[in-house]
Design an enzyme around this catalytic site. Structure first.
Site, PDB file in Angstrom:
ATOM      1  N   MET A  70      41.945 -21.885 -18.951  1.00  0.00           N
ATOM      2  CA  MET A  70      41.181 -21.157 -17.938  1.00  0.00           C
ATOM      3  C   MET A  70      41.649 -21.530 -16.539  1.00  0.00           C
ATOM      4  SD  MET A  70      38.335 -23.021 -16.400  1.00  0.00           S
ATOM      5  CE  MET A  70      36.982 -22.024 -16.919  1.00  0.00           C
ATOM      6  N   HIS A 106      34.728 -17.572 -21.701  1.00  0.00           N
ATOM      7  CA  HIS A 106      35.081 -18.906 -22.185  1.00  0.00           C
ATOM      8  C   HIS A 106      33.966 -19.500 -23.039  1.00  0.00           C
ATOM      9  CE1 HIS A 106      38.852 -19.514 -19.999  1.00  0.00           C
ATOM     10  NE2 HIS A 106      38.305 -18.869 -19.000  1.00  0.00           N
ATOM     11  N   ASP A 149      34.577 -17.960 -14.620  1.00  0.00           N
ATOM     12  CA  ASP A 149      35.946 -17.485 -14.430  1.00  0.00           C
ATOM     13  C   ASP A 149      36.442 -16.645 -15.594  1.00  0.00           C
ATOM     14  OD1 ASP A 149      35.641 -20.033 -15.804  1.00  0.00           O
ATOM     15  OD2 ASP A 149      37.799 -19.853 -16.111  1.00  0.00           O
ATOM     16  N   GLU A 150      37.419 -15.828 -15.305  1.00  0.00           N
ATOM     17  CA  GLU A 150      38.265 -15.184 -16.309  1.00  0.00           C
ATOM     18  C   GLU A 150      37.512 -14.449 -17.419  1.00  0.00           C
ATOM     19  OE1 GLU A 150      42.343 -17.779 -16.281  1.00  0.00           O
ATOM     20  OE2 GLU A 150      40.754 -18.443 -17.606  1.00  0.00           O
ATOM     21  N   VAL A 151      36.720 -13.471 -17.060  1.00  0.00           N
ATOM     22  CA  VAL A 151      36.132 -12.589 -18.079  1.00  0.00           C
ATOM     23  C   VAL A 151      37.061 -11.380 -18.188  1.00  0.00           C
ATOM     24  CG1 VAL A 151      34.104 -11.283 -18.736  1.00  0.00           C
ATOM     25  CG2 VAL A 151      33.862 -13.346 -17.323  1.00  0.00           C
TER      26      VAL A 151
END
Lengths: 698, 698
Positions: free
Chosen positions: A1, A260, A323-325
């Site tokens: 991530m 995540h 973060d980071e979807v």
């Protein structure tokens, strides 16, 4: 991530060149002054304070049990460093060798921005450490400990006056305990290391696709089904938090959501936006599963869960990740799509903003303030949020201009394998932040080194965090003007050894991991492995994923050469520094030539024993091509020296041939960079020019 | 205590010569078969059992929680050795890679002579370990662990059939935790090491003049005033005993009386035969204070104390020490003298016999059997006593003839610095014991390695115990016919590394202690220190006391070179073996000559960096003369090779001069022996003879 840097493979060569650019000074030159982080003010005095078994410590002023424990711990650390038997029985505290004076208590729960200042006066007659509160005492004790070294007359600390306080109030280390579980004792020794370099926040990344690492009593299937049995009980976590508090370190928990989060869904599939069942993810990367932001029962679950965790973790800050979807599950879920339409939510980013705001309200309800990765900064978010910037200094400055506080992690990602020098050059106040108003600058609270753990386990995590984190710690503690690279390396090399005395294992385990690779080898074979391993580094940035021999997973053993060697090679840096001096200053000196000759000869001859080892050990065999390359570099170096000694330039054909060979060697093999290649290329260029001055290469 | 061997200084040279007498084979030759102790029966099979992350262990037959813990511990050990991620989820126990079958329970409290046999069958398809009870399972698991090594195809265990059981039922290690306190975690890792080499008794020497190390709740001043705060609580001791039981190891406590007991008298001066007050003794040696054998309140005290300790320590055997009473306090006490006259007790020996008999009755009353040093064997003592012989094999054989059981420690004193080879040659059944009848031989139960701790602390104790104790463990476990010295060394060198994976630190701490001595050194300086340290050994036997620069005490820091270096140097042994081969076989081979030339050159040049280090570090400075000597040996070696290459003998004058120089180097300096000196002397002799055959020296 948080890993999508844009560096390609080309960066590696540049990074190495940058790493090896400047000559260094030896640790020796700094004998007795290997302080790291360098204090705000240091005035050398006259003479030394001799340290022997009569050394004592006394506490005066404000007292609390934590101070007594700090003194005991300090004495234990001093005893380990020196092997002196310290019975510590001063007649009265005021007459101890080291007299500590504490002004008053610090906060019951350590707060962001508490005073950590101290003053330390060492004279040949004794030492005095004063601080407004116990936090400063902890900091000052570590400064004193770093001052102690062996001298011609036994152990001693140099006379000195130190007035010190940190530049930034948030100086953190994030450890991802989820991708690989990191046992409690490993965290504890890293807390000892953090105390040693005056860091004050341990940020634990407690949940990920690959694991959920803390016991929930309310939702026990989180850890029961999401951790392979590898998690911290609440009792263990309370123990760890107390351990950290004793060292003046806050513990900030992170629960990454809505992405995540696969490991949550193994036990609670209803939280997800797509149908289950789910399994613990074994691979690395960004995956589709994400919480369902449109489902009220998700918020009810999070309310209870965050409430439970808010009680367990006393710190005021609560990290919600964010973060980071990748949005795939949201796109595929008709119910979510109709929810978005109904509410006029136009993008997945807006949907995540909606989720973040809901979660922030829950966190606030439970008495905490939110910290999150860049992505949580969306319009309308309350001002008490703290942004952790992984994307870059630009986003940090932008947040500050909008009145949001933030910490910098971009530039401090330990898993990328950057040199200490490169991390050291990253300043939270530089670049876009330099143009902020004084008031806006106050929003920049500091930074955090980040240890993501795809390729990190209990055994090699210390060598991935240390000693480079000491350079980052200095960046965050010391005045902005402390930037000398040579001084940093000289001090860091010594502090690295001192960190081992605090309990870290980054040097010890390097050797042990090499021994595993070697197996029952002859001393010559082991030496051959070490000679090679000392001058290679793992590939940088995200190259490792791209060059893996087979897709790595959380079950892949981390027992290869690339897992064992430090991320930054001391020996390679020393070689580069020697070569630079050789080419610029001393290439006509026979003694220096002779030392270089010996080095090249050793490399040239090293391969024979290595290949013998490689025949017996599959783990060593992986390095066989690199060993041949090192041997080739040795041969080229010997040829170059022979040409140099003749006093005539090497032929163009020779230069072209050798340059091509070395260019090939500059490519990674077995995911390893062979560091000395650039310096040997410089040598080839220099002797081809017929003189000792290196030609300039782009 | 127990230390009055009759060796003079001359012994050292002889010992070295013995150590270095025979050529060895490399560890490599034994790849995959580095078992130690060597099993009673080993039949090699075809192929290897591959070990990867699919490896599983299943328990069948009799089950108990200790077996589950043993499997978990084994998996942890295997994981550390290999770094494989072992989730261990076999479909059913019978289908695991390693299937364990246990017949039945062992005794609730481990007894002397319980069955420890096991059989282990490894094939490429899987492994089966069977044992009558859990003790055999523990032994077999360690055999399996030793079989695993890195191979050309990853980790594997060779196919093999093992049928194994011990030769002696009492295979012990005594640790003196009193002269220097040894913390609990250090004892635990040594228990792991003991399990690794199949030892089954940890004997703790818990009281001495210099310290009383166990909590008594009935007589708390024993530890409160007699230990400087360094003692085990009863809870800690129970934890240690459970830890030992999990590993199939008995814990035998020793309370040394009536002598060696000053630390008791600090809190309870009335127990002594002379007037107090008493202080914890800081010096080493035999001291006057002794319990008063004529005072009934001493026996009342001991009755209560022994009762308390008999409840704490479950083992059937209770060690009462009994050694080295110098009798001075008894002679000086009129009341004792008149007691002796009244009762017709004619000597202090008889008085001690009276005391011993009284104490034995107390021990028996509390359900235990007595074990004691030689001195407790006096006429009329009951037959269930066990004699621990420190005086010699003669006294052991004599005891056996009289029907007393005994264990041998003479020849197994680890603190004397003997080579593994020398310990290995000591067999409890050899010498006077060889002539015993079969029935008498049954009285010889085994032996114990003894680690007296004048010069041993938490940091270097592992390197004083290991790896040499592995050789003693083999002597006590393996058939009497297993005696090959080369095989022993080859296996021990590998097992030494494996013991580090079990948690011992003998190799790691050697390096760390050198780093303390070096301080913030350059890599070249550190390498120079290590080059010297690798080929020196501490002086042998009791020479250290006699040659100390200042009288050593328990407060003297153990941070010198002599404290850091192993008691037996691998590098020196390898050098000796190489030199022997060179002189007898290969002295005309240019490649071998060239390697030797390099070695001598390295030694010759080593001193420059060492002296630079010696100027900064007082701890290194102590080795400066030895470093010069090593340099001199290098120079002489180079001269000898030069003469050899000319093909003419060296002159008599040259030989005489070099011999004298080397004779001087053979003397200890800084309490260190420079091991390679004897080999260089052989070389001088050989080249002076004009050929490669070493002349014979007396």
């Amino acid at each position: 991530m948080e890993r999508r840097f844009g560096f390609g493979a080309a960066c590696c060569t540049i990074a190495i060149a940058a790493l090896l650019a400047a000559p260094g000074s030896s640790a020796q030159a700094h004998n007795g002054w290997n302080l790291m982080p360098w204090p705000a003010n240091v005035q050398p005095g006259q003479g030394n304070l001799h340290i022997d078994s009569t050394f004592t410590v006394g506490l005066t002023g404000y007292r609390e049990p934590r101070l007594d424990r700090a003194v005991q711990r300090f004495l234990g650390q001093l005893q380990r460093r020196t092997a002196l038997v310290l019975l510590n029985k001063p007649p009265e505290p005021e007459k101890a060798t080291l007299v500590i004076h504490t002004g008053q208590a610090s906060k019951e729960i350590q707060e962001l921005g508490e005073d950590e200042s101290y003053s330390l006066d060492v004279t040949p007659a004794g030492a005095k450490l004063s601080a407004p509160n116990p936090l400063g005492v902890l900091r000052g004790l570590q400064t004193f400990l770093q001052l102690v070294d062996i001298t011609p007359d036994g152990f001693a600390a140099p006379a000195v006056t130190v007035r010190d306080q940190p530049r930034f109030p948030w100086r953190g280390l994030m450890i991802d305990v989820s991708r690989h579980f990191i046992p409690l004792d490993v965290l504890k020794r890293n807390l000892d290391g953090m105390e040693g370099v005056k860091l004050n926040v341990l940020h634990l990344h407690l949940s990920e696709n690959q694991g959920f690492r803390i016991e929930s009593k309310r939702f026990p299937k989180l850890q029961e089904l999401g951790s392979d049995g590898m998690y911290y009980t609440q009792e263990q976590m309370r123990d760890l938090i107390a351990y950290a508090r004793d060292r003046g370190i806050r513990v900030v928990p992170e629960f990454d959501m809505p992405g995540h989060s696969t490991a949550w869904f193994v036990g609670y599939p209803d939280l997800a936006s797509g149908p289950g069942p789910y399994e613990i993810e074994r691979k690395w990367g960004v995956f589709d599963p994400a919480m369902n932001p449109t489902d009220e029962k998700v918020y009810r679950f999070l309310d209870e869960f965050i409430g439970e965790m808010a009680r367990l973790f006393p710190d005021h800050y609560f990290h919600i990740g964010g973060d980071e979807v990748n949005g795939k599950q949201w796109n595929a879920n008709p119910q979510i799509q109709s929810f978005m339409k109904e509410r006029g939510i136009k993008s997945n980013e807006e949907l995540q903003a909606y989720f973040s705001q809901r979660v922030q309200k829950i966190v606030t309800k439970h008495g905490k303030a939110v910290i999150g990765w860049d992505e949580v900064l969306v319009p309308g978010v309350p001002k008490d949020i703290v942004i952790q910037s992984w994307r870059g200094q630009e986003s940090l400055a932008k947040a500050a201009k909008e009145g949001y506080r933030g910490i910098l992690s971009n530039g401090y990602y330990l898993d990328l394998g950057w040199s200490a020098e490169r991390h050291y050059a990253v300043d939270p106040m530089s670049g876009p932040a330099a143009d902020l108003t004084p008031d806006e600058k106050k929003s920049i609270l500091g930074g955090e080194a980040c240890m993501w753990s795809e390729y990190v386990d209990a055994e090699n995590i210390d060598s991935r965090i240390w000693p480079r984190t000491a350079a980052i710690a200095e960046r965050l503690w010391s005045p902005q003007t402390v930037t000398d690279r040579d001084s940093m390396y000289a001090r860091m090399e010594d502090v690295s050894e001192k960190l081992e005395w605090l309990g870290l294992t980054h040097r010890t385990y390097y050797r042990k991991m090499l021994q595993r690779i070697a197996g029952p080898a002859t001393p010559e074979e082991f030496a051959a492995l070490k000679t090679l391993a000392d001058v290679v580094e793992p590939v940088k940035d995200y190259t490792r994923e791209r060059t893996a021999p087979a897709e790595p997973t959380s079950l892949t053993p981390l027992n290869r050469i690339v897992d064992a060697v430090p991320l930054e090679s001391d020996a390679a840096r020393h070689f580069r520094e020697s070569m630079d001096r050789f080419l610029s200053v001393s290439c006509r000196e026979p003694a220096v030539q002779s030392r270089l000759h010996e080095q090249f000869k050793r490399w040239s001859e090293n391969d024979a024993a290595f290949q013998s080892l490689a025949q017996r050990s599959s783990l060593a065999r992986e390095g066989a091509a690199r060993s041949q390359d090192l041997s080739t570099l040795g041969d080229i170096g010997l040829e170059a020296l022979a040409i140099l000694s003749k006093g005539e330039p090497g032929s163009d054909a020779w230069r072209a041939q050798k340059t091509q060979t070395i260019q090939n060697i500059l490519q990674p093999k077995a995911q390893l960079l062979l560091l000395p290649a650039t310096s040997v290329l410089d040598l080839v260029d220099a002797v081809s020019g017929g003189n000792c001055t290196p030609s300039s290469r782009p």
